[in-house]
Write a protein that holds these residues in place. Structure first.
Motif, PDB file in Angstrom:
ATOM      1  N   MET A 267       0.838  -1.202   0.000  1.00 13.11           N
ATOM      2  CA  MET A 267       0.000   0.000   0.000  1.00 13.11           C
ATOM      3  C   MET A 267       0.878   1.259   0.000  1.00 13.11           C
ATOM      4  O   MET A 267       1.948   1.290   0.592  1.00 13.11           O
ATOM      5  N   LEU A 268       0.377   2.285  -0.652  1.00  7.14           N
ATOM      6  CA  LEU A 268       1.035   3.583  -0.657  1.00  7.14           C
ATOM      7  C   LEU A 268       0.335   4.491   0.351  1.00  7.14           C
ATOM      8  O   LEU A 268      -0.884   4.455   0.498  1.00  7.14           O
ATOM      9  N   LYS A 269       1.111   5.326   1.013  1.00  2.93           N
ATOM     10  CA  LYS A 269       0.579   6.197   2.059  1.00  2.93           C
ATOM     11  C   LYS A 269       1.013   7.630   1.806  1.00  2.93           C
ATOM     12  O   LYS A 269       2.152   7.874   1.377  1.00  2.93           O
ATOM     13  N   LEU A 270       0.140   8.567   2.074  1.00  8.07           N
ATOM     14  CA  LEU A 270       0.479   9.977   1.934  1.00  8.07           C
ATOM     15  C   LEU A 270       1.725  10.313   2.740  1.00  8.07           C
ATOM     16  O   LEU A 270       1.790  10.045   3.938  1.00  8.07           O
ATOM     17  N   ASP A 271       2.708  10.918   2.081  1.00  9.86           N
ATOM     18  CA  ASP A 271       3.947  11.296   2.742  1.00  9.86           C
ATOM     19  C   ASP A 271       4.029  12.810   2.920  1.00  9.86           C
ATOM     20  O   ASP A 271       4.237  13.296   4.021  1.00  9.86           O
ATOM     21  N   HIS A 272       3.884  13.550   1.829  1.00  8.59           N
ATOM     22  CA  HIS A 272       3.886  15.002   1.967  1.00  8.59           C
ATOM     23  C   HIS A 272       3.190  15.690   0.798  1.00  8.59           C
ATOM     24  O   HIS A 272       2.979  15.100  -0.256  1.00  8.59           O
ATOM     25  N   LEU A 273       2.809  16.927   1.051  1.00  7.34           N
ATOM     26  CA  LEU A 273       2.183  17.796   0.066  1.00  7.34           C
ATOM     27  C   LEU A 273       3.230  18.760  -0.462  1.00  7.34           C
ATOM     28  O   LEU A 273       4.149  19.151   0.257  1.00  7.34           O
ATOM     29  N   THR A 274       3.060  19.191  -1.714  1.00 11.58           N
ATOM     30  CA  THR A 274       4.099  19.994  -2.348  1.00 11.58           C
ATOM     31  C   THR A 274       3.543  21.246  -3.006  1.00 11.58           C
ATOM     32  O   THR A 274       2.695  21.170  -3.896  1.00 11.58           O
ATOM     33  N   ILE A 275       4.031  22.388  -2.539  1.00 11.56           N
ATOM     34  CA  ILE A 275       3.816  23.664  -3.229  1.00 11.56           C
ATOM     35  C   ILE A 275       4.920  23.793  -4.269  1.00 11.56           C
ATOM     36  O   ILE A 275       6.109  23.849  -3.931  1.00 11.56           O
ATOM     37  N   ILE A 276       4.550  23.822  -5.545  1.00 17.92           N
ATOM     38  CA  ILE A 276       5.512  23.910  -6.637  1.00 17.92           C
ATOM     39  C   ILE A 276       5.594  25.373  -7.056  1.00 17.92           C
ATOM     40  O   ILE A 276       4.661  25.913  -7.664  1.00 17.92           O
ATOM     41  N   ALA A 277       6.686  26.033  -6.717  1.00 18.00           N
ATOM     42  CA  ALA A 277       6.758  27.492  -6.799  1.00 18.00           C
ATOM     43  C   ALA A 277       7.718  27.973  -7.885  1.00 18.00           C
ATOM     44  O   ALA A 277       8.749  27.348  -8.142  1.00 18.00           O
ATOM     45  N   PRO A 278       7.417  29.117  -8.497  1.00 16.45           N
ATOM     46  CA  PRO A 278       8.361  29.716  -9.435  1.00 16.45           C
ATOM     47  C   PRO A 278       9.667  30.115  -8.763  1.00 16.45           C
ATOM     48  O   PRO A 278      10.714  30.132  -9.401  1.00 16.45           O
ATOM     49  N   SER A 279       9.599  30.466  -7.489  1.00 18.20           N
ATOM     50  CA  SER A 279      10.790  30.752  -6.697  1.00 18.20           C
ATOM     51  C   SER A 279      10.488  30.379  -5.255  1.00 18.20           C
ATOM     52  O   SER A 279       9.325  30.361  -4.831  1.00 18.20           O
ATOM     53  N   LEU A 280      11.544  30.103  -4.502  1.00 15.52           N
ATOM     54  CA  LEU A 280      11.352  29.703  -3.116  1.00 15.52           C
ATOM     55  C   LEU A 280      10.702  30.833  -2.317  1.00 15.52           C
ATOM     56  O   LEU A 280       9.826  30.588  -1.471  1.00 15.52           O
ATOM     57  N   ALA A 281      11.116  32.073  -2.581  1.00 14.14           N
ATOM     58  CA  ALA A 281      10.556  33.214  -1.850  1.00 14.14           C
ATOM     59  C   ALA A 281       9.052  33.332  -2.069  1.00 14.14           C
ATOM     60  O   ALA A 281       8.292  33.594  -1.122  1.00 14.14           O
ATOM     61  N   GLU A 282       8.603  33.137  -3.307  1.00 10.29           N
ATOM     62  CA  GLU A 282       7.166  33.210  -3.584  1.00 10.29           C
ATOM     63  C   GLU A 282       6.409  32.102  -2.870  1.00 10.29           C
ATOM     64  O   GLU A 282       5.297  32.317  -2.351  1.00 10.29           O
ATOM     65  N   GLY A 283       6.979  30.916  -2.841  1.00 14.94           N
ATOM     66  CA  GLY A 283       6.323  29.802  -2.179  1.00 14.94           C
ATOM     67  C   GLY A 283       6.181  30.020  -0.688  1.00 14.94           C
ATOM     68  O   GLY A 283       5.111  29.785  -0.101  1.00 14.94           O
ATOM     69  N   VAL A 284       7.242  30.463  -0.048  1.00  8.91           N
ATOM     70  CA  VAL A 284       7.215  30.706   1.395  1.00  8.91           C
ATOM     71  C   VAL A 284       6.239  31.836   1.725  1.00  8.91           C
ATOM     72  O   VAL A 284       5.510  31.771   2.719  1.00  8.91           O
ATOM     73  N   HIS A 285       6.218  32.868   0.884  1.00  9.21           N
ATOM     74  CA  HIS A 285       5.303  33.994   1.097  1.00  9.21           C
ATOM     75  C   HIS A 285       3.854  33.525   0.990  1.00  9.21           C
ATOM     76  O   HIS A 285       2.988  33.950   1.785  1.00  9.21           O
ATOM     77  N   HIS A 286       3.567  32.645   0.043  1.00 11.19           N
ATOM     78  CA  HIS A 286       2.209  32.121  -0.127  1.00 11.19           C
ATOM     79  C   HIS A 286       1.772  31.351   1.112  1.00 11.19           C
ATOM     80  O   HIS A 286       0.635  31.526   1.594  1.00 11.19           O
ATOM     81  N   VAL A 287       2.638  30.510   1.637  1.00 11.35           N
ATOM     82  CA  VAL A 287       2.291  29.746   2.833  1.00 11.35           C
ATOM     83  C   VAL A 287       2.107  30.680   4.030  1.00 11.35           C
ATOM     84  O   VAL A 287       1.192  30.500   4.841  1.00 11.35           O
ATOM     85  N   ARG A 288       2.942  31.691   4.135  1.00 10.20           N
ATOM     86  CA  ARG A 288       2.797  32.662   5.231  1.00 10.20           C
ATOM     87  C   ARG A 288       1.436  33.358   5.151  1.00 10.20           C
ATOM     88  O   ARG A 288       0.743  33.535   6.166  1.00 10.20           O
ATOM     89  N   ASP A 289       1.039  33.758   3.952  1.00 13.40           N
ATOM     90  CA  ASP A 289      -0.253  34.416   3.781  1.00 13.40           C
ATOM     91  C   ASP A 289      -1.412  33.474   4.107  1.00 13.40           C
ATOM     92  O   ASP A 289      -2.405  33.879   4.717  1.00 13.40           O
ATOM     93  N   ALA A 290      -1.286  32.216   3.665  1.00 17.88           N
ATOM     94  CA  ALA A 290      -2.389  31.271   3.828  1.00 17.88           C
ATOM     95  C   ALA A 290      -2.497  30.721   5.244  1.00 17.88           C
ATOM     96  O   ALA A 290      -3.604  30.575   5.777  1.00 17.88           O
ATOM     97  N   LEU A 291      -1.374  30.410   5.870  1.00 15.02           N
ATOM     98  CA  LEU A 291      -1.378  29.726   7.162  1.00 15.02           C
ATOM     99  C   LEU A 291      -0.924  30.600   8.326  1.00 15.02           C
ATOM    100  O   LEU A 291      -1.111  30.215   9.487  1.00 15.02           O
ATOM    101  N   GLY A 292      -0.299  31.729   8.033  1.00 19.29           N
ATOM    102  CA  GLY A 292       0.246  32.549   9.105  1.00 19.29           C
ATOM    103  C   GLY A 292       1.466  31.937   9.762  1.00 19.29           C
ATOM    104  O   GLY A 292       1.749  32.204  10.930  1.00 19.29           O
TER     105      GLY A 292
END
Length: 212
Positions: free
Chosen positions: A1-26
């Motif tokens: 069986m396969l089990k969920l390991d992790h979710l992935t934000i695929i970002a144009p840049s690392l800074a944009e990805g981190v900023h998106h998570v900060r906005d969404a999750l605080g």
């Protein structure tokens, strides 16, 4: 069986990805590290004892790898288009302790096994020859931690917990059939939608938040 390991934000840049998570999750995600074999880098956030969130992007300081990068990151235009369309939670990863067995049955879905690393940890990951997401993102990517536990439990606990993981698709029955064929133990909840889209409902110190 396969089990969920992790979710992935695929970002144009690392800074944009981190900023998106900060906005969404605080939450400010800690830096994870670099993947020299893929010329990518990431930030990581624990979402439970064995589940985490990753923001991943091309590492501009690294030399381009000989083979295609994972998560479709070589196609910068497609990554940007999905990002601008609000489809930022673009992929997810399922784990197995027997990657060779899974690939013997489902190699055309997941791709070829490659060894990758981050710091002192190395593992096995399946990547389609062109580096695209499996089935254009409908199927998860496949990981095998090669005898070691998932790194989630060793990550700082910032109070985030995955409560629900959802996928929208125009043909929910097709998605359910695929996940059943792949032997996924804990697939996303499947909803009808106009296009493929993932959504994570996450409990945070600031309340329930949605990441997509």
């Amino acid at each position: 069986m396969l089990k969920l390991d992790h979710l992935t934000i695929i970002a144009p840049s690392l800074a944009e990805g981190v900023h998106h998570v900060r906005d969404a999750l605080g939450i400010d995600m800690p830096f994870g590290g670099r993947h020299p074999e893929m010329a990518t880098h990431n930030h990581l956030l624990r979402l439970g004892d064995d589940i985490f969130l990753e923001v991943i992007a091309v590492d501009p300081q690294a030399e381009r790898p000989a083979a295609a990068r994972w998560f479709g990151l070589d196609d910068a235009k497609a990554v940007r288009a999905a990002w601008d369309d609000g489809r930022r939670l673009g992929g997810w990863v399922a784990r197995s302790g027997e990657i060779d067995v899974v690939l013997a049955w489902h190699g055309p879905v997941f791709g070829d096994k490659r060894r990758v690393s981050r710091g002192d940890r190395s593992w096995l990951f399946a990547v389609p020859p062109d580096g695209a997401l499996p089935m254009n993102g409908l199927a998860p990517s496949l990981i095998d931690w090669d005898g070691r536990p998932t790194p989630a439990a060793a990550m700082p606990d910032l109070g985030a917990r995955l409560k629900r993981f959802e996928v929208e698709h125009p043909d929910p029955a097709r998605v359910a059939g695929l996940y059943d064929t792949l032997g996924l133990a804990d697939p996303p909840d499947i909803l009808r939608g106009t296009q493929l889209r993932y959504r994570a409902i996450i409990e945070t110190p600031h309340g329930i938040r949605i990441l997509q």
